[in-house]
Design a protein around this motif. Structure first.
Motif, PDB file in Angstrom:
ATOM      1  N   LYS A 289       0.853  -1.050  -0.119  1.00  0.00           N
ATOM      2  CA  LYS A 289       0.077   0.055  -0.017  1.00  0.00           C
ATOM      3  C   LYS A 289       1.029   1.327   0.149  1.00  0.00           C
ATOM      4  N   ARG A 290       1.854   1.162   0.968  1.00  0.00           N
ATOM      5  CA  ARG A 290       2.871   2.548   1.017  1.00  0.00           C
ATOM      6  C   ARG A 290       3.561   2.765  -0.232  1.00  0.00           C
ATOM      7  N   LYS A 291       4.108   1.714  -1.050  1.00  0.00           N
ATOM      8  CA  LYS A 291       4.652   1.747  -2.228  1.00  0.00           C
ATOM      9  C   LYS A 291       3.424   2.530  -3.130  1.00  0.00           C
ATOM     10  N   ILE A 336      11.461   0.064  10.466  1.00  0.00           N
ATOM     11  CA  ILE A 336      10.218  -0.865  10.563  1.00  0.00           C
ATOM     12  C   ILE A 336       9.301  -0.815   9.660  1.00  0.00           C
ATOM     13  N   LYS A 337       9.014   0.498   9.318  1.00  0.00           N
ATOM     14  CA  LYS A 337       8.047   0.785   8.185  1.00  0.00           C
ATOM     15  C   LYS A 337       8.752   1.690   7.270  1.00  0.00           C
ATOM     16  N   THR A 338       8.602   1.638   5.925  1.00  0.00           N
ATOM     17  CA  THR A 338       8.994   2.666   5.109  1.00  0.00           C
ATOM     18  C   THR A 338       8.103   3.746   4.898  1.00  0.00           C
ATOM     19  N   HIS A 340       6.531   6.690   4.177  1.00  0.00           N
ATOM     20  CA  HIS A 340       6.306   7.536   2.923  1.00  0.00           C
ATOM     21  C   HIS A 340       6.031   9.000   3.336  1.00  0.00           C
ATOM     22  N   ASN A 341       6.884   9.767   3.349  1.00  0.00           N
ATOM     23  CA  ASN A 341       6.820  11.038   3.649  1.00  0.00           C
ATOM     24  C   ASN A 341       6.436  11.935   2.245  1.00  0.00           C
ATOM     25  N   VAL A 342       5.524  12.871   2.354  1.00  0.00           N
ATOM     26  CA  VAL A 342       5.448  13.985   0.794  1.00  0.00           C
ATOM     27  C   VAL A 342       6.761  14.481   0.667  1.00  0.00           C
ATOM     28  N   TRP A 426      -0.770  12.383  21.951  1.00  0.00           N
ATOM     29  CA  TRP A 426      -0.077  12.567  20.796  1.00  0.00           C
ATOM     30  C   TRP A 426      -0.878  12.483  19.459  1.00  0.00           C
ATOM     31  N   GLN A 427      -1.455  11.187  19.614  1.00  0.00           N
ATOM     32  CA  GLN A 427      -2.112  10.733  18.516  1.00  0.00           C
ATOM     33  C   GLN A 427      -3.362   9.799  18.780  1.00  0.00           C
ATOM     34  N   ALA A 428      -4.545  10.399  18.228  1.00  0.00           N
ATOM     35  CA  ALA A 428      -5.577   9.296  18.309  1.00  0.00           C
ATOM     36  C   ALA A 428      -6.143   9.199  17.181  1.00  0.00           C
ATOM     37  N   SER A 497       1.355  -0.469  24.381  1.00  0.00           N
ATOM     38  CA  SER A 497       2.276   0.754  24.067  1.00  0.00           C
ATOM     39  C   SER A 497       3.464   0.349  22.898  1.00  0.00           C
ATOM     40  N   LYS A 498       4.046   1.538  22.641  1.00  0.00           N
ATOM     41  CA  LYS A 498       5.027   1.367  21.378  1.00  0.00           C
ATOM     42  C   LYS A 498       6.535   1.250  22.278  1.00  0.00           C
ATOM     43  N   PRO A 499       7.480   0.382  22.324  1.00  0.00           N
ATOM     44  CA  PRO A 499       7.207  -1.069  21.732  1.00  0.00           C
ATOM     45  C   PRO A 499       6.161  -1.611  22.991  1.00  0.00           C
ATOM     46  N   ILE A 503       2.500   2.367  16.578  1.00  0.00           N
ATOM     47  CA  ILE A 503       1.331   3.468  16.744  1.00  0.00           C
ATOM     48  C   ILE A 503       0.289   3.019  16.010  1.00  0.00           C
ATOM     49  N   GLU A 504       0.698   3.112  14.509  1.00  0.00           N
ATOM     50  CA  GLU A 504      -0.288   2.599  13.511  1.00  0.00           C
ATOM     51  C   GLU A 504      -0.307   1.048  13.797  1.00  0.00           C
ATOM     52  N   TRP A 505      -1.559   0.692  13.095  1.00  0.00           N
ATOM     53  CA  TRP A 505      -1.665  -0.914  13.273  1.00  0.00           C
ATOM     54  C   TRP A 505      -1.075  -1.630  11.945  1.00  0.00           C
TER      55      TRP A 505
HETATM   56  P1  XMP Z   1       4.580   3.863  13.952  1.00  0.00           P
HETATM   57  O1  XMP Z   1       3.359   3.118  13.412  1.00  0.00           O
HETATM   58  O2  XMP Z   1       5.777   3.364  13.031  1.00  0.00           O
HETATM   59  O3  XMP Z   1       4.478   5.385  13.597  1.00  0.00           O
HETATM   60  O4  XMP Z   1       4.672   3.631  15.552  1.00  0.00           O
HETATM   61  C1  XMP Z   1       5.095   6.293  14.198  1.00  0.00           C
HETATM   62  C2  XMP Z   1       4.573   7.810  13.546  1.00  0.00           C
HETATM   63  O5  XMP Z   1       4.834   7.863  12.227  1.00  0.00           O
HETATM   64  C3  XMP Z   1       3.594   7.792  11.689  1.00  0.00           C
HETATM   65  N1  XMP Z   1       3.528   7.147  10.463  1.00  0.00           N
HETATM   66  C4  XMP Z   1       3.873   7.263   9.367  1.00  0.00           C
HETATM   67  N2  XMP Z   1       3.897   8.662   8.806  1.00  0.00           N
HETATM   68  N3  XMP Z   1       4.195   7.772   6.467  1.00  0.00           N
HETATM   69  C5  XMP Z   1       4.345   8.907   7.372  1.00  0.00           C
HETATM   70  O6  XMP Z   1       4.474  10.186   6.880  1.00  0.00           O
HETATM   71  C6  XMP Z   1       4.138   6.650   7.013  1.00  0.00           C
HETATM   72  O7  XMP Z   1       4.114   5.555   6.058  1.00  0.00           O
HETATM   73  C7  XMP Z   1       3.998   6.409   8.325  1.00  0.00           C
HETATM   74  N4  XMP Z   1       3.757   5.145   9.058  1.00  0.00           N
HETATM   75  C8  XMP Z   1       3.493   5.626  10.312  1.00  0.00           C
HETATM   76  C9  XMP Z   1       2.661   7.335  12.568  1.00  0.00           C
HETATM   77  O8  XMP Z   1       1.331   7.956  12.380  1.00  0.00           O
HETATM   78  C10 XMP Z   1       3.113   7.812  14.021  1.00  0.00           C
HETATM   79  O9  XMP Z   1       3.092   9.433  14.098  1.00  0.00           O
END
Ligand code: XMP
Length: 506
Positions: A289-291, A336-338, A340-342, A426-428, A497-499, A503-505
């Motif tokens: 999805k991210r790609k 952990i996750k790639t 994607h930042n604009v 921080w985030q909800a 919590s993280k870890p 944060i995101e699923w």
């Molecule tokens: P995670 O899920 O890795 O998220 O604990 C940490 C912070 O990063 C945000 N996040 C992203 N931001 N592109 C972004 O610009 C992404 O693909 C992405 N994945 C997670 C997440 O909302 C949290 O603030």
């Protein structure tokens, strides 16, 4: 300028942030930066960070340029930074009898650096080695039960050292000590304010782009919004902020962003939701999805940049991103996750880069945002990931699910705001799960979706705690969601919590 020399401490960034909070401009350098570089940069004071380095009788594992002690600069060594200063002035460093770790009672002597602090206070210690004897011309200015020389200075008052960490909040008067060092010892004036930050960002843009055209991606987040406004203030219609609606935004988000910024920037709104959603059909894997989202975004953005005739691309790169790449010991931690930042647009676009925030911390961008009059609601908004709701709908995405999630999320956030909790979190957000469960409503069996609510507290998103929202508020939110959204009959709250979770699923 103040230079913070990084000896690999986990607190180096924190030191820099504290100095900036005291309205003094500072930059972080590798520990072995040459004195001539610091001189060219008009450095007044130097802070040596702590670090994992080690000093024996014959060797210093990480040594700064000894020339920094030529008397030109006011120097404060912290922890290892103190030890290395001591060693270079001829002292011995030894293993302490016991390791001092955590809050420790500290007895400061009367000194300008401790002005305003009582003669018994609490500091944060984290060390094993310590300074055994005072170098010539140095005096001790503070001790703890286990550390005879917990603070020292030379007689000229140009070199100071603390064995403890003034930058962490557990050192009760740490900020006062840093303030005394900067204002009283080094004679610096607190002139790093929001206005000077704006001026410097503008100057950077003006000198870099000249009369060229500049484009940036606008997401509605505080960084890109602030960047767009400043670009417009400098370059007017030679700037363009491209706002791409990828169909994965929160409820009414595009309207809110346009309303907030429409008059402040030269904006191009592109509704590309069709193609994003089409390309995401039947895609389940989050990285896939991210790609897809990343590639599609670039395609859309590139087209706009070309037709505008842009020569420059403005990015909201922040100082912590830069520090990671210059740090001697750092470097980006494993991904952990790639994400994607604009901002991360490809080199093949052949646009020259301008990064006016690259020396700023996030809270400083917020200060600029306030200064230039961005609406409070936009400034205080929770972070939102680039791939948007696509990573909050687990599994396959379609328009119907997007609509459901938008509504659920809007109710959730609305209730958090009403309960005055939004800014403490921080985030909800809500996550739509790909399963249905059985329920009962008005004597009727229901078989509908489950939604998970997530809320975390954090300072940087790197680690996070699940937010302890009071149960009556959760109850209220759950009732509203189930009552108002037919497609949902069950609400669960994420208490990880993280870890170990993220944060995101997805
Ligand atoms: P995670 O899920 O890795 O998220 O604990 C940490 C912070 O990063 C945000 N996040 C992203 N931001 N592109 C972004 O610009 C992404 O693909 C992405 N994945 C997670 C997440 O909302 C949290 O603030």
């Amino acid at each position: 300028m103040v230079a913070v020399l990084d000896f690999g401490s986990q607190y180096t960034q924190l030191i820099a942030r504290r100095i900036r909070e005291l309205k003094i401009y500072c930059e972080i350098y590798p520990y072995n930066v040459s004195e001539s570089t610091l001189r060219e940069k008009n450095t007044t004071a130097i802070i040596l960070s702590g670090g994992p380095g080690h000093i024996t009788e014959s060797e210093i594992t990480f040594s700064p340029d000894p020339e920094i002690f030529n008397g030109r600069y006011k120097i404060l060594g912290i922890c290892f930074g103190m030890q290395v200063s001591a060693k270079l002035h001829g002292a011995n460093i030894v293993h302490g009898e016991i390791r001092e770790y955590g809050k420790t009672v500290f007895y400061p002597e009367k000194d300008i650096i401790f002005e305003g602090i009582e003669n018994r206070t609490v500091v944060w210690m984290s060390h094993y080695d310590q300074v055994e004897n005072l170098p010539e011309n140095f005096v001790s200015i503070g001790r703890t039960a286990n550390c005879r020389i917990a603070a020292f200075k030379n007689q000229q008052g140009s070199v100071y050292g603390f064995q403890f960490h003034p930058e962490v909040i557990h050192t009760r008067h740490g900020k006062t000590m840093l303030k005394n060092f900067l204002y009283k010892v080094a004679g610096l004036k607190p002139d790093w304010t929001a206005s000077s930050m704006v001026e410097i960002a503008k100057k950077e843009i003006a000198t870099r782009i000249g009369k060229s055209r500049v484009v940036c991606a606008l997401s509605g987040g505080v960084d890109s919004s602030t960047l767009s406004v400043i670009l417009h203030q400098v370059a007017g219609d030679r700037s363009l902020a491209v706002f791409v609606n990828n169909g994965l935004l929160r409820k009414n988000e595009e309207k809110e962003v346009m309303e907030a910024l429409g008059d402040l920037v030269n904006m191009k709104y592109v509704d590309a939701s069709e193609i994003f959603i089409e390309r995401l059909k039947r895609v389940i894997d989050p990285e896939e999805k991210r790609k897809i989202i990343g590639r599609t975004f670039i395609e859309v953005f590139e087209k706009e940049a070309k037709s505008f005739g842009a020569d420059f691309l403005a990015q909201g790169t922040l100082y912590p991103d830069l520090i990671e790449s210059i740090s001697v010991f750092g470097g980006p931690t494993s991904r952990i996750k790639t994400h994607h930042n604009v901002g991360g647009l490809p080199e093949k676009m052949k646009l020259k880069l301008v990064e006016p925030f690259k020396y700023l911390f996030k809270d400083e961008v917020r200060k600029i945002a306030k200064k230039i009059g961005l609406p409070e609601k936009l400034i205080q908004r929770h972070p939102f990931p680039g791939p948007g709701l696509a990573v909050r709908i687990i599994g396959e995405i379609d328009r119907e699910k997007l609509e459901i999630l938008k509504e659920v999320d809007a109710i959730y956030i609305d209730e958090l705001r009403k309960a005055n909790l939004y800014r403490k979190i921080w985030q909800a957000f809500a996550v739509l799960l790909p399963i249905k469960s059985v329920g009962i409503m008005g004597d009727q069996r229901t078989y509908q979706y489950v939604v998970a609510l997530r809320a975390v507290t954090s300072t940087d998103g790197m680690t996070a705690d699940w937010a302890k929202i009071p149960s009556n508020i959760l109850e209220n939110i759950s009732n509203r969601i189930v009552n108002e959204i037919k497609a949902i009959n069950r609400v669960v709250y994420d208490i990880t919590s993280k870890p170990p979770a993220t944060i995101e699923w997805e």
